[in-house]
Design an enzyme around this catalytic site. Structure first.
Site, PDB file in Angstrom:
ATOM      1  N   GLY A 162     126.753  16.650  26.275  1.00  0.00           N
ATOM      2  CA  GLY A 162     125.805  17.593  25.817  1.00  0.00           C
ATOM      3  C   GLY A 162     124.577  18.127  26.052  1.00  0.00           C
ATOM      4  O   GLY A 162     123.868  18.709  25.310  1.00  0.00           O
ATOM      5  N   GLY A 168      77.773   7.287  43.480  1.00  0.00           N
ATOM      6  CA  GLY A 168      77.977   6.231  42.638  1.00  0.00           C
ATOM      7  C   GLY A 168      79.556   5.854  42.849  1.00  0.00           C
ATOM      8  O   GLY A 168      80.376   5.228  41.983  1.00  0.00           O
ATOM      9  N   LYS A 169      79.907   6.003  44.121  1.00  0.00           N
ATOM     10  CA  LYS A 169      81.137   5.415  44.564  1.00  0.00           C
ATOM     11  C   LYS A 169      81.454   3.881  44.434  1.00  0.00           C
ATOM     12  O   LYS A 169      82.432   3.312  43.845  1.00  0.00           O
ATOM     13  CB  LYS A 169      81.629   5.749  45.883  1.00  0.00           C
ATOM     14  CG  LYS A 169      82.957   5.327  46.328  1.00  0.00           C
ATOM     15  CD  LYS A 169      83.118   5.971  47.913  1.00  0.00           C
ATOM     16  CE  LYS A 169      82.307   5.934  48.850  1.00  0.00           C
ATOM     17  NZ  LYS A 169      82.277   4.309  49.411  1.00  0.00           N
ATOM     18  N   SER A 192     123.316  14.482  37.649  1.00  0.00           N
ATOM     19  CA  SER A 192     122.257  13.984  38.567  1.00  0.00           C
ATOM     20  C   SER A 192     122.542  12.428  38.407  1.00  0.00           C
ATOM     21  O   SER A 192     121.524  11.521  37.825  1.00  0.00           O
ATOM     22  CB  SER A 192     120.654  14.391  38.257  1.00  0.00           C
ATOM     23  OG  SER A 192     120.368  14.302  36.829  1.00  0.00           O
TER      24      SER A 192
END
Lengths: 301, 661
Positions: free
Chosen positions: B496, B37-38, B565
């Site tokens: 923090g 069923g692609k 970061s």
């Protein structure tokens, strides 16, 4: 979007530029096919970007059916001057006069099919071995499998079963004498991408693309402009409507759509919610289900 | 099936340059045979995202009628060529396009029948994700395994196993679970980064675009959600700068530019580079893109580079950084997929096209062929169409390459038959040739080109094979009773982050969950003790941390990473290592002035006095996340409140279960 990500338009742009440079590097005599339509204008823009500050290292070729919208020709000449590109024009009328082709007759007559011969003759005349075209895979089913580098035999014909696989970004432009390639840098673009890119890059297009009032008549569900070469038959009343063109081809087969879209933003909105493909307004594709496939095999784009 | 064509009153797409630049691109491939069923699935995706136009729909309606079909066959949308329609098979890779407001998609639709391998390899070469279709009624078949094998061979970073036709098995959860288990077991043998599973029905539309009400037991994402959110760029190599020169632009005496597409990595003006093969060194003078000078060029950019010194450079040369060199050899070990009707000629010469270079070469040895269905090696005299084999390739001039696994662009090549001019094979480079004779005579290594003082980043361990243990993450997650995830807390020093991270770790621990904290300061004492604070060192700091976090993630943990970061690209790199929805970027927001007032370690004071160089917020920039999964405000909320917000988020995302009682 951070500095490492690139948007879809930038990726498509980069891909197309890469293809343009591959063509310039792999072929001795390439040519860019210029129709005056938005796709070919975008291609010229990309070619400029690929080689700047140098000029575009190949000429442009326009096959003039003689049935172009006058606006297209005026735009073309202005644009060429601006870009500083070398333009070659070849006329379908000449092919007719030389007896190379026979003009179709009747109300449905179109020179669309005839331009294939003029094109092939021009490629032969200048020994062009790679012709860059603006076709996109989203336009039509037969094009979904088209390659970036599409091989053509000595007769300019396309054999769907004998196309080279294309992997990564490695393009194989090797060929025997007399053979050629059609190159499609916009393969992965959709109509919406083209419009968005036009907006992003602030590219000027012919006014035909934007809505205006025009005398038109309806034939087989397609709105055609009233002109010297397209005129209504009995039972096809002329109406003055607000229209624009989604493609600019030969006047005999390029239909207008009713649209209030007078600027890029509204065109982008219209295209992204459109219910019919842009080729839906072209009569040439409707002739048979595999119409495009047949024309391609004969050397059409 | 119900027909929903595009409506004219769709919301208007905004067309500001910003909005246009925010849409990204995903190229994916679909593998499966017609029976799975692609085509219907692709038809369904196009259809439900309203990418099918009335005239296209009318055309397939007409065609279905002509053929006497009772229902409209969505598969006709994708079967383009007449020969294919007549034989009802697809014989070549077809490309399809659709878009949502978030992403544009390019589907390389590869057919399932004859020539399967050749087409799948072609489609996979540019794909970042692969959808492998499995028919729920049939379970994991040989061909489903073959698809997985080829996807892993071509290093597609994301594989989605779409278990289709769930409607024909009554939407049974057990059927789904059994297939997931079977495929997971098989995939453990492959080197695949991320596999996801979705139960769906392409015909009925369940879990394709809309969540299915027929499968309440499935709490995961829909196919479109997956496609819209799967991380793109995961396979881009952003470390090793490689610039194959494509074309020399020389409009006049004063300008000599080298045009090319950056194959990998990143470059900025002023950097020292070396040109291969000449080995001449110089610096990048400027980077041009059309009329602009650009500040950097990264992987994928089509730029023009000018250099400080006049060096003779032509197409096929490669410009790299002096401290990060590719491998060099005229004998490489490779896997090739044969793509031509004419079999491999063991005595023949071929053109080898590698990056922008084309050199002559021959196959000095054919080691074996690989049965794509069983993955077994077999002795072979030649390779036929669609066969895959391992070869030793000898070239007339040396190639400058990286292993395919590290770098798709410099690790791939094609072979061209010099007589027919056809592309006959696709190759991926495993490394330097492994012939005993070569090892004995000793080859010149790239580190001996005579220019390299390696700074460490070229010393990749080339013989390490990724080992996937038999105990999978899924098994660990099941035992732990929660999913694994990486929570990445980013923010200014003193915002923090670590306080909140410690609280979350404690809470998760108390709830009986596997949690682990990686703290920036602590890692810099050990693993990252050799790194400073330049942009490069920060990038490496994050890279190592992200890799550690990924290992821990693979072991089923909820990993808390507390790192300043400051650069988005570094955080994106960390994200790229993990499956979608398992990386949670948490922006700990706090006004710089508040951070300076807090200054728990006295660092701002020292930075302001100039004692610490490149201090984020003082002398080095902080790029605030634009789209974090979670923002917490540490200037106004207590750490306890913020910790609870994070725990609540994990519950809402289904990473940890809701607590009862």
């Amino acid at each position: 979007m951070n500095s490492y990500r690139r948007s879809h338009l930038r990726q498509l742009e980069s891909e197309a530029i890469y293809i343009m440079r591959e063509v310039a590097a792999q072929f001795e005599r390439p040519v860019l096919l210029f129709s005056g339509g938005k796709d070919s204008i975008v291609m010229v823009h990309l070619a400029q970007k690929a080689f700047y500050p140098a000029r575009i290292p190949f000429p442009l070729l326009h096959v003039d059916t003689g049935h172009n919208f006058p606006e297209t020709i005026a735009f073309r000449d202005r644009y060429m001057e601006e870009v500083g590109a070398r333009l070659i024009v070849r006329y379908v009328q000449d092919s007719i006069d030389q007896g190379r082709v026979q003009e179709e007759t009747g109300p449905y007559a179109s020179r669309n099919a005839l331009q294939t011969v003029t094109l092939l003759d021009a490629l032969k005349e200048f020994k062009f071995e790679a012709a860059i075209g603006g076709a996109r895979r989203d336009e039509e089913k037969a094009r979904a499998k088209e390659r970036f580098f599409s091989h053509r035999d000595r007769f300019g014909q396309w054999d769907p079963k004998n196309q080279r696989p294309e992997l990564w970004n490695l393009f194989n432009g090797r060929k025997h004498d007399g053979e050629g390639f059609r190159i499609f840098p916009l393969s992965n673009w959709t109509e919406l991408d083209v419009w968005q890119y036009v907006k992003l890059e602030n590219i000027t297009l012919p006014n035909l693309y934007f809505s205006h009032r025009r005398d038109v008549f309806e034939r087989d569900g397609v709105l055609l402009a009233v002109s010297e070469v397209t005129f209504p038959q009995f039972g096809e009343p002329i109406e003055n409507r607000v229209v624009r063109f989604r493609t600019i081809g030969d006047m005999t087969c390029t239909g207008a759509v009713e649209s209030p879209a007078a600027n890029l933003d509204s065109i982008i909105a219209e295209v992204s919610s459109a219910r019919v493909t842009e080729r839906g307004a072209r009569t040439d594709d409707k002739r048979s289900e595999a119409a495009m496939e047949d024309r391609k095999k004969q050397g059409y784009f | 099936m119900s027909v929903q064509l595009r409506e004219m009153n769709e919301p208007v797409v905004e067309t500001t340059p910003e909005s246009l630049e925010s849409i990204d691109l995903l190229r994916f491939t679909t593998a499966g045979s017609v029976d799975d069923g692609k085509s219907t699935l692709i038809g369904r995706l196009l259809y439900d995202t309203k990418s099918i136009f009335e005239d296209q729909y009318a055309a397939i309606e007409r065609a279905s009628e002509l053929r006497g079909d009772e229902t409209i066959d969505l598969a006709l949308l994708t079967d383009g060529l007449r020969a294919e329609r007549e034989q009802k098979i697809t014989i070549d890779v077809a490309y399809r396009y659709f878009a949502t407001p978030k992403r544009k998609f390019i589907i390389a639709d590869t057919p399932g029948h004859i020539q399967y391998t050749r087409n799948m390899v072609t489609g996979a070469s540019s794909a970042e994700a692969a959808i492998v279709l499995i028919d729920a009624r049939k379970g994991v078949l040989t061909q489903s395994k073959r698809h997985g094998f080829l996807a892993s061979l071509l290093q597609i970073p994301h594989i989605l196993v779409a278990i289709n036709k769930m409607d024909l098995v009554d939407f049974d959860e057990d059927v789904y679970e059994r297939i997931v288990e079977d495929y997971t077991e098989f995939a453990a043998k492959l080197s695949v980064h991320a596999i996801d599973y979705i139960p769906l029905s392409a015909l009925k539309g369940d879990n394709v675009v809309e969540k299915s009400s027929n499968m309440p037991w499935y709490d995961g994402q829909t196919l479109l959600h997956y496609l819209e959110n799967v991380n793109v760029g995961a396979n881009r190599n952003m470390v090793d700068f490689r610039f194959p020169v494509q074309y020399v632009v020389r409009p006049n005496q004063d300008f000599r530019g080298f045009a090319g597409q950056v194959a990998s990595g990143r470059i900025v003006p002023g950097e020292e580079v070396v040109v291969l093969p000449s080995g001449k060194r110089t610096r990048v003078k400027a980077l041009h893109f059309f009329k602009e000078e650009i500040a950097e060029a990264v992987s994928g950019d089509a730029a023009i580079m000018t250099l400080e010194d006049e060096i003779d450079i032509s197409r096929g040369d490669m410009i790299v950084r002096t401290h990060n060199l590719p491998q060099k050899s005229d004998k490489v070990d490779a896997i090739v997929c044969w793509m031509s009707e004419t079999p491999l000629n063991p005595d023949g010469n071929y053109w080898v096209q590698h990056t922008t270079r084309r050199v002559q070469g021959y196959i000095s040895e054919l080691n074996y062929k690989i049965d794509v269905d069983t993955m077994h090696r077999e002795a072979a005299e030649t390779l036929q169409l669609n066969e895959i084999g391992r070869i030793q390739l000898t070239t007339a001039r040396p190639l400058f390459y990286d292993r395919y696994q590290l770098n798709r662009a410099t690790g791939s090549f094609i072979l061209i038959d010099p007589y027919s001019n056809n592309t006959v094979a696709a190759g991926i480079i495993r490394g330097k040739s492994r012939r005993v004779a070569d090892l004995v005579t000793g080859e010149i290594d790239s580190t001996e080109i005579g220019i390299a003082e390696s700074d460490g980043d070229t010393q990749r361990s080339t013989n390490v094979v990724w080992e996937q243990g038999d105990v999978t993450r899924h098994m660990r997650e099941e035992r732990n009773g929660h999913k694994a995830a990486v929570l990445w807390l980013t923010g200014l020093s003193g915002s923090g982050k670590s306080t909140v991270a410690r609280l979350v770790e404690r809470r998760l621990f108390d709830l009986g969950f596997q949690a682990q904290l990686l703290d920036g300061d602590n890692l810099r004492h050990g693993l990252n003790g050799d790194l400073g604070f330049s942009a490069e060192a920060r990038q490496e700091n994050i890279r190592r941390t992200a890799e550690v976090a990924k290992l821990s993630f693979t072991h089923g943990n909820i990993v808390l990473c507390s790192f300043i970061s400051p650069f988005q690209r570094d955080r994106d790199f960390a994200r790229s290592l993990l499956p979608p929805n398992r990386f949670v970027e948490i922006f700990v927001q706090c006004d710089l002035e508040v951070c300076k007032r807090r200054d728990p370690k006295g660092l701002y004071e020292r930075a302001l006095r100039g004692e610490i160089k490149e201090f984020t917020g003082v002398s080095s920039p902080y790029e605030a996340p634009q789209h974090p999964e979670l923002r917490i405000d540490s200037a106004h909320n207590t750490p306890e409140v913020n910790a609870q917000l994070i725990v609540d988020y994990l519950i809402a995302q289904g990473i940890i279960p809701r607590q009862t009682g």
